[in-house]
Design an enzyme around this catalytic site. Structure first.
Site, PDB file in Angstrom:
ATOM      1  N   PRO A   2       8.560  42.629 -22.164  1.00 31.33           N
ATOM      2  CA  PRO A   2       7.487  41.888 -21.486  1.00 31.33           C
ATOM      3  C   PRO A   2       7.274  40.507 -22.103  1.00 31.33           C
ATOM      4  O   PRO A   2       7.212  40.364 -23.315  1.00 31.33           O
ATOM      5  CB  PRO A   2       6.250  42.768 -21.681  1.00 31.33           C
ATOM      6  CG  PRO A   2       6.573  43.670 -22.809  1.00 31.33           C
ATOM      7  CD  PRO A   2       8.060  43.788 -22.897  1.00 31.33           C
ATOM      8  N   GLU A   3       7.190  39.512 -21.256  1.00 30.55           N
ATOM      9  CA  GLU A   3       6.914  38.150 -21.699  1.00 30.55           C
ATOM     10  C   GLU A   3       5.471  37.813 -21.306  1.00 30.55           C
ATOM     11  O   GLU A   3       4.778  38.626 -20.704  1.00 30.55           O
ATOM     12  CB  GLU A   3       7.894  37.183 -21.025  1.00 30.55           C
ATOM     13  CG  GLU A   3       9.352  37.444 -21.401  1.00 30.55           C
ATOM     14  CD  GLU A   3       9.893  36.398 -22.371  1.00 30.55           C
ATOM     15  OE1 GLU A   3       9.096  35.596 -22.886  1.00 30.55           O
ATOM     16  OE2 GLU A   3      11.110  36.400 -22.607  1.00 30.55           O
TER      17      GLU A   3
END
Ligand SMILES: [Zn+2]
Length: 268
Positions: A2-3
């Site tokens: 996840p960014e």
């Protein structure tokens, strides 16, 4: 992994379920993720009213009326699940609200983290203390000041959390491509005119990804929605050998142990 846009989407997805609600029940189902869960997590959260959900870099933050803030990081594989039909082996933390809504933090690889800090001391909490500005708050003069005298490659500098917070590999590759800047170029050597292309490019790639995440959020209105990941398409990231819009070909090399994707024709 996840960014920042996924974390933003997660916070926005949790907000309608959690904000303004009391946490009726807290179930900690193992002792640790990357590090131990706070020992008094259940005691401090049970009965607390959630007053605000927000994000800083890749951390999600949940404030309560007791002056505590739960700080979560999704690590490599973490995601929140809303009203899951069954609790799974990798649901390590389960919160139930006073309305009976259930939120579970699922993290198979356990690189994520959960901390509880005093809300008035969040700014000095070690992982957050040295962070640079949020990408969406960055402006040309601020970036110019932060790059001054820095001979490291711009790719490395943009990944440095003290230069700008929460910008990951994907979005740095995409922003440099959009701005036509070679990833190996020394930070200090980039002209103001080119920074005037880079800063909006950073705003655009992050803004578009958050918008894409927002469109997937509609699916979470249905039960069993898993927050955290959405599919995206990129111009250069993970596209080695593909054609660039300029007619060049996307290349990959390793920089600081991570893959850099770029187009040698339009990035100088
Ligand atoms: Zn190109």
């Amino acid at each position: 992994m996840p960014e920042l846009p996924e974390v933003e989407t997660t916070v926005r997805g949790l907000e309608p379920v959690l904000n303004g609600r009391k946490i009726a029940r807290v179930e900690v189902r193992r002792a640790d993720l990357r590090r131990a869960f706070p020992e008094d997590l259940g005691q401090r959260l049970t009965g607390a009213l959630v007053t605000k959900l927000w994000r800083r870099a890749k951390y999600g933050l949940i404030d309560t009326d007791r002056g505590d803030t739960l700080v979560f990081h999704l690590g490599m594989s973490g995601r929140w699940r809303i009203d899951p039909e069954v609790i799974l082996a990798h649901d390590h933390l389960v919160l139930t609200t006073d309305e009976g809504r259930v939120l579970s933090l699922n993290d198979p690889r356990r690189f994520g983290s959960v901390d509880l800090v005093r809300t008035d001391a969040v700014g000095s909490f070690e992982p957050l203390a040295a962070l640079g500005p949020e990408p969406m708050d960055l402006d040309v003069s601020e970036l110019k000041r932060r790059l001054a005298g820095r001979q490291a490659p711009i790719k490395q500098l943009l990944l440095d959390q003290s230069v700008v917070a929460g910008l990951g590999n994907i979005y740095v590759c995409e922003a440099l491509h959009r701005a036509g800047i070679h990833p190996k170029r020394a930070g200090a050597s980039i002209s103001t005119d080119r920074l005037k292309r880079l800063v909006p490019a950073i705003h655009e790639v992050i803004g578009e990804a958050i918008a894409a995440g927002g469109s997937t959020l509609r699916d979470f209105a249905s039960p069993n929605g898993d927050l955290g990941y959405f599919s995206k398409s990129f111009a250069v990231y993970d596209r080695e050998g593909s054609a660039c819009a300029c007619g060049g070909k996307v290349k990959r090399f390793t920089q600081g142990g991570r893959s850099t994707f770029y187009c040698p024709r339009c990035q100088r």
